[in-house]
Design a protein around this motif. Structure first.
Motif, PDB file in Angstrom:
ATOM      1  N   ASN A  62       0.835  -1.207   0.000  1.00  0.00           N
ATOM      2  CA  ASN A  62       0.000   0.000   0.000  1.00  0.00           C
ATOM      3  C   ASN A  62       0.872   1.261   0.000  1.00  0.00           C
ATOM      4  O   ASN A  62       0.594   2.241  -0.703  1.00  0.00           O
ATOM      5  CB  ASN A  62      -0.915  -0.009   1.228  1.00  0.00           C
ATOM      6  CG  ASN A  62      -1.875   1.178   1.230  1.00  0.00           C
ATOM      7  OD1 ASN A  62      -2.493   1.486   0.200  1.00  0.00           O
ATOM      8  ND2 ASN A  62      -1.986   1.853   2.365  1.00  0.00           N
ATOM      9  N   LEU A  63       1.962   1.211   0.782  1.00  0.00           N
ATOM     10  CA  LEU A  63       2.891   2.347   0.829  1.00  0.00           C
ATOM     11  C   LEU A  63       3.552   2.551  -0.531  1.00  0.00           C
ATOM     12  O   LEU A  63       3.682   3.678  -1.019  1.00  0.00           O
ATOM     13  CB  LEU A  63       3.958   2.092   1.902  1.00  0.00           C
ATOM     14  CG  LEU A  63       5.065   3.143   2.031  1.00  0.00           C
ATOM     15  CD1 LEU A  63       4.478   4.509   2.399  1.00  0.00           C
ATOM     16  CD2 LEU A  63       6.089   2.702   3.079  1.00  0.00           C
ATOM     17  N   GLU A  64       3.920   1.441  -1.160  1.00  0.00           N
ATOM     18  CA  GLU A  64       4.579   1.530  -2.466  1.00  0.00           C
ATOM     19  C   GLU A  64       3.638   2.124  -3.510  1.00  0.00           C
ATOM     20  O   GLU A  64       4.041   2.962  -4.325  1.00  0.00           O
ATOM     21  CB  GLU A  64       5.049   0.144  -2.902  1.00  0.00           C
ATOM     22  CG  GLU A  64       5.819   0.142  -4.218  1.00  0.00           C
ATOM     23  CD  GLU A  64       6.257  -1.247  -4.615  1.00  0.00           C
ATOM     24  OE1 GLU A  64       7.283  -1.368  -5.307  1.00  0.00           O
ATOM     25  OE2 GLU A  64       5.565  -2.224  -4.240  1.00  0.00           O
ATOM     26  N   ARG A  65       2.363   1.676  -3.468  1.00  0.00           N
ATOM     27  CA  ARG A  65       1.396   2.200  -4.437  1.00  0.00           C
ATOM     28  C   ARG A  65       1.206   3.703  -4.263  1.00  0.00           C
ATOM     29  O   ARG A  65       1.124   4.453  -5.245  1.00  0.00           O
ATOM     30  CB  ARG A  65       0.049   1.474  -4.275  1.00  0.00           C
ATOM     31  CG  ARG A  65       0.021   0.076  -4.885  1.00  0.00           C
ATOM     32  CD  ARG A  65      -1.410  -0.431  -5.020  1.00  0.00           C
ATOM     33  NE  ARG A  65      -2.072  -0.525  -3.715  1.00  0.00           N
ATOM     34  CZ  ARG A  65      -2.023  -1.607  -2.938  1.00  0.00           C
ATOM     35  NH1 ARG A  65      -1.351  -2.682  -3.330  1.00  0.00           N
ATOM     36  NH2 ARG A  65      -2.647  -1.617  -1.775  1.00  0.00           N
ATOM     37  N   ALA A  66       1.161   4.145  -3.018  1.00  0.00           N
ATOM     38  CA  ALA A  66       0.962   5.574  -2.758  1.00  0.00           C
ATOM     39  C   ALA A  66       2.144   6.391  -3.278  1.00  0.00           C
ATOM     40  O   ALA A  66       1.969   7.438  -3.921  1.00  0.00           O
ATOM     41  CB  ALA A  66       0.774   5.806  -1.258  1.00  0.00           C
ATOM     42  N   VAL A  67       3.353   5.901  -3.026  1.00  0.00           N
ATOM     43  CA  VAL A  67       4.553   6.621  -3.476  1.00  0.00           C
ATOM     44  C   VAL A  67       4.609   6.658  -4.996  1.00  0.00           C
ATOM     45  O   VAL A  67       4.915   7.696  -5.608  1.00  0.00           O
ATOM     46  CB  VAL A  67       5.821   5.963  -2.898  1.00  0.00           C
ATOM     47  CG1 VAL A  67       7.076   6.532  -3.560  1.00  0.00           C
ATOM     48  CG2 VAL A  67       5.880   6.169  -1.389  1.00  0.00           C
ATOM     49  N   GLN A  68       4.308   5.522  -5.627  1.00  0.00           N
ATOM     50  CA  GLN A  68       4.327   5.485  -7.092  1.00  0.00           C
ATOM     51  C   GLN A  68       3.277   6.423  -7.680  1.00  0.00           C
ATOM     52  O   GLN A  68       3.515   7.086  -8.695  1.00  0.00           O
ATOM     53  CB  GLN A  68       4.090   4.053  -7.577  1.00  0.00           C
ATOM     54  CG  GLN A  68       5.275   3.124  -7.325  1.00  0.00           C
ATOM     55  CD  GLN A  68       4.983   1.693  -7.745  1.00  0.00           C
ATOM     56  OE1 GLN A  68       3.820   1.336  -8.016  1.00  0.00           O
ATOM     57  NE2 GLN A  68       6.030   0.870  -7.783  1.00  0.00           N
TER      58      GLN A  68
ATOM     59  N   HIS B  88       4.134   9.339 -10.215  1.00  0.00           N
ATOM     60  CA  HIS B  88       3.587   9.355 -11.574  1.00  0.00           C
ATOM     61  C   HIS B  88       2.746  10.602 -11.824  1.00  0.00           C
ATOM     62  O   HIS B  88       2.718  11.133 -12.937  1.00  0.00           O
ATOM     63  CB  HIS B  88       2.744   8.103 -11.804  1.00  0.00           C
ATOM     64  CG  HIS B  88       3.565   6.847 -11.841  1.00  0.00           C
ATOM     65  ND1 HIS B  88       3.023   5.587 -11.666  1.00  0.00           N
ATOM     66  CD2 HIS B  88       4.898   6.649 -12.023  1.00  0.00           C
ATOM     67  CE1 HIS B  88       3.989   4.682 -11.739  1.00  0.00           C
ATOM     68  NE2 HIS B  88       5.138   5.309 -11.946  1.00  0.00           N
ATOM     69  N   ARG B  89       2.069  11.049 -10.777  1.00  0.00           N
ATOM     70  CA  ARG B  89       1.177  12.197 -10.934  1.00  0.00           C
ATOM     71  C   ARG B  89       1.944  13.431 -11.409  1.00  0.00           C
ATOM     72  O   ARG B  89       1.439  14.225 -12.205  1.00  0.00           O
ATOM     73  CB  ARG B  89       0.475  12.505  -9.612  1.00  0.00           C
ATOM     74  CG  ARG B  89      -0.526  13.675  -9.715  1.00  0.00           C
ATOM     75  CD  ARG B  89      -1.081  14.038  -8.347  1.00  0.00           C
ATOM     76  NE  ARG B  89      -1.685  12.891  -7.675  1.00  0.00           N
ATOM     77  CZ  ARG B  89      -2.128  12.915  -6.410  1.00  0.00           C
ATOM     78  NH1 ARG B  89      -2.005  14.042  -5.704  1.00  0.00           N
ATOM     79  NH2 ARG B  89      -2.656  11.843  -5.865  1.00  0.00           N
TER      80      ARG B  89
ATOM     81  N   LYS C 283       9.267  16.726   0.889  1.00  0.00           N
ATOM     82  CA  LYS C 283       8.769  16.511   2.247  1.00  0.00           C
ATOM     83  C   LYS C 283       8.415  15.044   2.459  1.00  0.00           C
ATOM     84  O   LYS C 283       8.713  14.456   3.512  1.00  0.00           O
ATOM     85  CB  LYS C 283       7.547  17.394   2.488  1.00  0.00           C
ATOM     86  CG  LYS C 283       7.012  17.315   3.909  1.00  0.00           C
ATOM     87  CD  LYS C 283       5.854  18.282   4.113  1.00  0.00           C
ATOM     88  CE  LYS C 283       5.322  18.205   5.547  1.00  0.00           C
ATOM     89  NZ  LYS C 283       4.177  19.136   5.753  1.00  0.00           N
ATOM     90  N   LEU C 284       7.778  14.436   1.430  1.00  0.00           N
ATOM     91  CA  LEU C 284       7.460  13.010   1.521  1.00  0.00           C
ATOM     92  C   LEU C 284       8.737  12.168   1.611  1.00  0.00           C
ATOM     93  O   LEU C 284       8.829  11.232   2.416  1.00  0.00           O
ATOM     94  CB  LEU C 284       6.640  12.583   0.296  1.00  0.00           C
ATOM     95  CG  LEU C 284       5.198  13.108   0.211  1.00  0.00           C
ATOM     96  CD1 LEU C 284       4.571  12.691  -1.117  1.00  0.00           C
ATOM     97  CD2 LEU C 284       4.363  12.588   1.381  1.00  0.00           C
ATOM     98  N   SER C 285       9.722  12.508   0.763  1.00  0.00           N
ATOM     99  CA  SER C 285      10.988  11.758   0.759  1.00  0.00           C
ATOM    100  C   SER C 285      11.699  11.882   2.103  1.00  0.00           C
ATOM    101  O   SER C 285      12.223  10.901   2.643  1.00  0.00           O
ATOM    102  CB  SER C 285      11.891  12.275  -0.367  1.00  0.00           C
ATOM    103  OG  SER C 285      13.120  11.585  -0.369  1.00  0.00           O
ATOM    104  N   ASN C 286      11.705  13.091   2.665  1.00  0.00           N
ATOM    105  CA  ASN C 286      12.357  13.310   3.960  1.00  0.00           C
ATOM    106  C   ASN C 286      11.642  12.563   5.079  1.00  0.00           C
ATOM    107  O   ASN C 286      12.278  12.063   6.021  1.00  0.00           O
ATOM    108  CB  ASN C 286      12.408  14.803   4.279  1.00  0.00           C
ATOM    109  CG  ASN C 286      13.361  15.552   3.355  1.00  0.00           C
ATOM    110  OD1 ASN C 286      14.286  14.959   2.799  1.00  0.00           O
ATOM    111  ND2 ASN C 286      13.127  16.848   3.178  1.00  0.00           N
ATOM    112  N   ALA C 287      10.322  12.478   4.979  1.00  0.00           N
ATOM    113  CA  ALA C 287       9.561  11.751   5.995  1.00  0.00           C
ATOM    114  C   ALA C 287       9.940  10.273   5.984  1.00  0.00           C
ATOM    115  O   ALA C 287      10.091   9.637   7.044  1.00  0.00           O
ATOM    116  CB  ALA C 287       8.061  11.925   5.746  1.00  0.00           C
TER     117      ALA C 287
END
Length: 305
Positions: free
Chosen positions: A46-52, A56-57, A80-84
Motif C-alpha cells: 500500500n505504501l509503495e502504491r501511494a509513493v508510485q 507518476h502524478r 517533504k514526503l521523501s524526507n519523511a
C-alpha cells in the motif's frame, strides 16, 4: 631454594615471573547472545502504491515561466514526503543499532583494560629499540676507528650503511661490510693519486700548468678526456701564437724602436713597451704567470739571478 645466595634467589624469582608472564594468553571462552532482528514494513504494498502514484502524478510536469511557482510547490511537497521516509529509516536504524552499540562499548571497555598494560610495554619496547640501535651505532663507529689505519683511510671517509645497524645483521657481516667499504675508498684514492700523477706528467710534457686539470680530475673527470682536452688546449695556444707572430711580423714592417718603446710609423702610436718588473710569487703562481704570458704572446726574459 636452599643453597642459593639472596641475589641468585631474586634472579630465579624474576626469571620465573617472566616465564609466567610470557605464557600463551587466551581469552576465556565466552558466548554472545544474539538474535538476528527482522525489519519488516507492514502494508508495504500500500505504501509503495501511494509513493508510485505521487511520483507518476507529477512526472510529466512541464516547467515554464507560467508554471514555475506551481513546480516549486510540487517539488517541496515531494521532498517533504521523501524526507519523511528517510526520517523513519533513521529512527528504525537507531533502534536497530542500540543492542550492537551496547555490545561494542562493552568490548571496547575490555580492550581499554588491556591497553593499560599494552601501551607501557609498547613504549618501553620502542625505547629499547632506539637504545639498541644507538649501541650498535656506537659499536660500528668504534669498529671503523679501529679498522681505518689498517686500510690507510680516514674514519671520516666511511659512511655508515643503515644495514649495519639492523638487529638482524651479524657482527661478522658488519665487519666485512666496513672492510669492503674501506677497500673501495682506498682503491678510489689510489686510482686518483695515480691519475693525478699521470695528468701532472702529461701537462709537464705539454708545457701547461697542471693545477686546473688536476682539479677537474678530483671532480670526477676521467684521465683520457683530460689528456685530449690538454692536447686541444695546446693546439689552440699554438694556433694563437702563430697568429700573433704573423701579426707581429706584419706590424714590424712599419714599426721602429724609440727608447724602450716600439712606435707605429704610420700612426705614431706606441704599440708595445719594454718594462722591468720584480715579481715575488710562489713557484706554482710563477708557472701560472708563465703559462698566461706564453698563451697571450707576451715576450719576457730572465734578468739577473
Amino acid at each position: 631454594m636452599t643453597g642459593y645466595s639472596r641475589r641468585t634467589k631474586l634472579q630465579i624469582e624474576r626469571s620465573q615471573q617472566m616465564t609466567n608472564a610470557i605464557q600463551p594468553l587466551e581469552v576465556p571462552e565466552f558466548s554472545v547472545e544474539y538474535t538476528p532482528t527482522k525489519i519488516e514494513i507492514h502494508d508495504y504494498e500500500n505504501l509503495e502504491r501511494a509513493v508510485q502514484a505521487y511520483s507518476h502524478r507529477y512526472s510529466d510536469i512541464v516547467v515554464t515561466d507560467d508554471t514555475e511557482s506551481e513546480a516549486k510547490d510540487i517539488r517541496a511537497k515531494l521532498n517533504k514526503l521523501s524526507n519523511a521516509l528517510d526520517d523513519r529509516r533513521k529512527e528504525i536504524k537507531k533502534q536497530y543499532n542500540e543492542p550492537y552499540d551496547a555490545f561494542a562499548n562493552d568490548i571496547k571497555a575490555l580492550q581499554a583494560t588491556l591497553a593499560e598494560s599494552i601501551n607501557p610495554l609498547d613504549t618501553a619496547l620502542k625505547e629499547l629499540t632506539v637504545h639498541q640501535r644507538e649501541r650498535r651505532q656506537k659499536h660500528v663507529e668504534e669498529l671503523i676507528i679501529e679498522m681505518a689505519p689498517n686500510y690507510e683511510v680516514s674514519p671520516d671517509d666511511i659512511e655508515i650503511d643503515s644495514k649495519w645497524l639492523n638487529k638482524s645483521t651479524s657482527k661478522k657481516a658488519v665487519t666485512e661490510g666496513v672492510a669492503a667499504a674501506m677497500k673501495l675508498i682506498k682503491a678510489k684514492r689510489d686510482k686518483l693519486d695515480t691519475d693525478i700523477l699521470t695528468i701532472e706528467k702529461y701537462a709537464k710534457v705539454q708545457k701547461v700548468e697542471p693545477a686546473g686539470w688536476v682539479d677537474q680530475l678530483k671532480q670526477g673527470q676521467d684521465v683520457e678526456y683530460l689528456m685530449k682536452a690538454i692536447d686541444n688546449e695546446v693546439e689552440q695556444q699554438t694556433a694563437r701564437k702563430r697568429e700573433q707572430e704573423a701579426k707581429a711580423a706584419e706590424e714590424a714592417l712599419h714599426q721602429e724602436s724609440k727608447g724602450n718603446a716600439i712606435v707605429d710609423t704610420n700612426t705614431g702610436e706606441v704599440v708595445s713597451k719594454s718594462v722591468t718588473l720584480k715579481i715575488v710569487a710562489t713557484i706554482p703562481q710563477m708557472n701560472l704567470l708563465k703559462s698566461f704570458m706564453d698563451s697571450n704572446g707576451i715576450k719576457y726574459m730572465r734578468v739577473g739571478a
